[in-house]
Design an enzyme around this catalytic site. Structure first.
Site, mmCIF file in Angstrom:
data_model
loop_
_atom_site.group_PDB
_atom_site.id
_atom_site.type_symbol
_atom_site.label_atom_id
_atom_site.label_comp_id
_atom_site.label_asym_id
_atom_site.label_seq_id
_atom_site.Cartn_x
_atom_site.Cartn_y
_atom_site.Cartn_z
ATOM 1 N N CYS A 35 71.804 -27.181 31.514
ATOM 2 C CA CYS A 35 72.784 -26.573 30.598
ATOM 3 C C CYS A 35 72.216 -26.248 29.227
ATOM 4 C CB CYS A 35 73.963 -27.517 30.418
ATOM 5 S SG CYS A 35 73.430 -29.062 29.691
ATOM 6 N N ASP A 37 71.592 -28.453 26.861
ATOM 7 C CA ASP A 37 72.005 -29.419 25.845
ATOM 8 C C ASP A 37 70.823 -30.298 25.417
ATOM 9 O OD1 ASP A 37 74.485 -28.402 25.999
ATOM 10 O OD2 ASP A 37 75.351 -30.018 27.182
ATOM 11 N N CYS A 60 77.775 -31.956 26.104
ATOM 12 C CA CYS A 60 79.149 -32.075 26.582
ATOM 13 C C CYS A 60 79.674 -33.495 26.389
ATOM 14 C CB CYS A 60 79.189 -31.710 28.058
ATOM 15 S SG CYS A 60 78.337 -32.930 29.062
ATOM 16 N N CYS A 104 74.414 -34.691 33.603
ATOM 17 C CA CYS A 104 74.502 -35.020 32.169
ATOM 18 C C CYS A 104 73.983 -36.425 31.909
ATOM 19 C CB CYS A 104 75.935 -34.929 31.695
ATOM 20 S SG CYS A 104 76.732 -33.403 32.178
#
Ligand code: FES
Length: 126
Positions: A35, A37, A60, A104
């Site tokens: 993603c 991040d 996130c 994540c």
């Protein structure tokens, strides 16, 4: 549709140890290829233990909750033990993450390990 459990929501809404340690003994930064991040961990080391730990996460909700949990788990641990914290341990401590959010949780322990390795590189015993 997925749902975060209460523990994840709590760590997301009230993350522990957010911030930066300007004179950190070790810094570890990782990016999530899935993603984009980013997560950075800062550690202070005393007597071979993690004396203080802070993090900054641009990611996130799950990534923030994971960082918070990793920081709580690592505080006070010896460097060797902290290096053994796995991404799976973190997800378990959080009571599980939704399937499509598991990627994540891959950042948290990796960023911590990088910070520890960064410290070790600077303090190599001869
Ligand atoms: Fe990027 Fe979760 S979506 S870390």
């Amino acid at each position: 549709m997925f749902q975060y459990n209460e523990k994840v929501m709590d760590h997301f809404a009230n993350p522990r140890n957010v911030g930066e340690i300007p004179d950190a003994d070790g810094v570890g930064e990782v990016g999530n290829p899935v993603c984009g991040d980013m997560m950075t961990f800062y550690i202070k080391v005393k007597d071979n233990k993690i004396d203080d730990v802070k993090f900054k996460t641009f990611g996130c909700g799950a990534a923030i909750a994971v960082s918070s949990m990793v920081s709580e788990m690592a505080k006070g641990m010896t460097l060797e033990k902290a290096l053994q914290i796995s991404n799976k341990d973190v997800a378990e401590q959080l009571g599980g993450l939704p399937e499509n959010k598991l990627h994540c949780s891959n950042l948290g322990a990796d960023a911590l390990h990088k910070a520890i390795e960064n410290y070790m590189e600077q303090h190599k015993e001869i």
